[in-house]
Design a protein around this motif. Structure first.
Motif, mmCIF file in Angstrom:
data_model
loop_
_atom_site.group_PDB
_atom_site.id
_atom_site.type_symbol
_atom_site.label_atom_id
_atom_site.label_comp_id
_atom_site.label_asym_id
_atom_site.label_seq_id
_atom_site.Cartn_x
_atom_site.Cartn_y
_atom_site.Cartn_z
ATOM 1 N N LEU A 11 0.815 -1.198 0.092
ATOM 2 C CA LEU A 11 0.155 0.138 -0.044
ATOM 3 C C LEU A 11 0.800 1.228 -0.167
ATOM 4 O O LEU A 11 0.552 2.277 -0.687
ATOM 5 C CB LEU A 11 -0.804 -0.128 1.276
ATOM 6 N N LYS A 12 1.882 1.339 0.681
ATOM 7 C CA LYS A 12 2.728 2.362 0.780
ATOM 8 C C LYS A 12 3.464 2.572 -0.529
ATOM 9 O O LYS A 12 3.649 3.729 -1.087
ATOM 10 C CB LYS A 12 3.829 2.293 1.893
ATOM 11 N N ASP A 13 3.569 1.626 -1.215
ATOM 12 C CA ASP A 13 4.471 1.492 -2.510
ATOM 13 C C ASP A 13 3.658 2.045 -3.651
ATOM 14 O O ASP A 13 4.033 2.981 -4.305
ATOM 15 C CB ASP A 13 5.205 0.325 -2.923
ATOM 16 N N MET A 14 2.375 1.838 -3.486
ATOM 17 C CA MET A 14 1.512 2.095 -4.304
ATOM 18 C C MET A 14 1.076 3.592 -4.322
ATOM 19 O O MET A 14 0.926 4.314 -5.162
ATOM 20 C CB MET A 14 0.151 1.300 -4.242
ATOM 21 N N GLY A 15 1.104 3.980 -2.945
ATOM 22 C CA GLY A 15 0.999 5.467 -2.628
ATOM 23 C C GLY A 15 2.137 6.318 -3.150
ATOM 24 O O GLY A 15 2.096 7.131 -4.033
ATOM 25 N N ASN A 16 3.320 5.515 -3.067
ATOM 26 C CA ASN A 16 4.552 6.425 -3.589
ATOM 27 C C ASN A 16 4.440 6.459 -5.168
ATOM 28 O O ASN A 16 4.944 7.465 -5.746
ATOM 29 C CB ASN A 16 5.659 5.561 -3.285
ATOM 30 N N LYS A 17 3.810 5.436 -5.821
ATOM 31 C CA LYS A 17 3.705 5.387 -7.295
ATOM 32 C C LYS A 17 2.709 6.201 -7.760
ATOM 33 O O LYS A 17 3.054 7.043 -8.878
ATOM 34 C CB LYS A 17 3.485 4.055 -7.524
ATOM 35 N N MET A 18 1.566 6.491 -6.830
ATOM 36 C CA MET A 18 0.522 7.518 -7.385
ATOM 37 C C MET A 18 1.248 9.154 -7.248
ATOM 38 O O MET A 18 0.963 9.795 -8.087
ATOM 39 C CB MET A 18 -0.260 7.275 -6.492
ATOM 40 N N VAL A 19 2.265 9.205 -6.276
ATOM 41 C CA VAL A 19 2.787 10.448 -6.017
ATOM 42 C C VAL A 19 3.697 10.891 -7.254
ATOM 43 O O VAL A 19 3.597 11.981 -7.762
ATOM 44 C CB VAL A 19 3.616 10.533 -4.528
ATOM 45 N N SER A 20 4.224 9.868 -7.686
ATOM 46 C CA SER A 20 5.132 10.001 -8.748
ATOM 47 C C SER A 20 4.587 10.212 -9.913
ATOM 48 O O SER A 20 5.088 11.004 -11.105
ATOM 49 C CB SER A 20 6.281 8.693 -8.957
ATOM 50 N N LYS A 21 3.214 9.899 -10.023
ATOM 51 C CA LYS A 21 2.289 10.239 -11.281
ATOM 52 C C LYS A 21 1.423 11.533 -11.041
ATOM 53 O O LYS A 21 0.649 11.879 -11.671
ATOM 54 C CB LYS A 21 1.413 9.052 -11.494
ATOM 55 N N SER A 22 1.668 12.167 -9.776
ATOM 56 C CA SER A 22 1.123 13.352 -9.281
ATOM 57 C C SER A 22 -0.466 13.031 -9.203
ATOM 58 O O SER A 22 -1.305 14.009 -9.281
ATOM 59 C CB SER A 22 1.337 14.562 -10.412
ATOM 60 N N GLU A 23 -0.791 11.752 -8.766
ATOM 61 C CA GLU A 23 -2.260 11.260 -8.578
ATOM 62 C C GLU A 23 -2.252 11.432 -6.876
ATOM 63 O O GLU A 23 -2.327 10.388 -6.432
ATOM 64 C CB GLU A 23 -2.575 9.950 -9.078
ATOM 65 N N PHE A 24 -2.494 12.556 -6.438
ATOM 66 C CA PHE A 24 -2.214 12.705 -5.033
ATOM 67 C C PHE A 24 -3.500 12.204 -4.296
ATOM 68 O O PHE A 24 -3.167 11.655 -3.080
ATOM 69 C CB PHE A 24 -1.935 14.181 -4.600
ATOM 70 N N GLU A 25 -4.567 12.400 -4.891
ATOM 71 C CA GLU A 25 -5.941 11.949 -4.069
ATOM 72 C C GLU A 25 -5.591 10.387 -3.918
ATOM 73 O O GLU A 25 -5.919 9.917 -2.906
ATOM 74 C CB GLU A 25 -7.144 12.446 -4.705
#
Length: 79
Positions: A11-25
């Motif tokens: 889950l933490k890694d998926m969050g990090n991946k979304m941040v790298s795509k600027s998908e913050f929500e």
């Protein structure tokens, strides 16, 4: 079957991946799920805070990250 530790990391890694795509929500949602598994771990709180800042909601960032982290510190202090 995935252990809680493995699920937390995923889950933490998926969050990090979304941040790298600027998908913050979406990232904040993953970090919230990670927090639900291990509420005593600080990293997802600060990561989720970053997401709220990037979504132009700094007040929520403080509320959902700093307050729980202070609670953890106080709890650990009195252990």
């Amino acid at each position: 079957m995935e252990s809680d530790e493995e699920k937390f990391t995923r889950l933490k890694d998926m969050g990090n991946k979304m941040v790298s795509k600027s998908e913050f929500e979406k990232a904040a949602e993953f970090y919230t799920q990670a927090i639900e598994l291990f509420p005593d771990r600080v990293a997802p709180y600060s990561n989720r805070s970053l997401c709220h800042v990037k979504c132009d909601n700094p007040g929520l960032a403080v509320k959902v990250s700093l307050v729980p982290v202070i609670g953890i510190i106080i709890y650990l202090w009195f252990q």
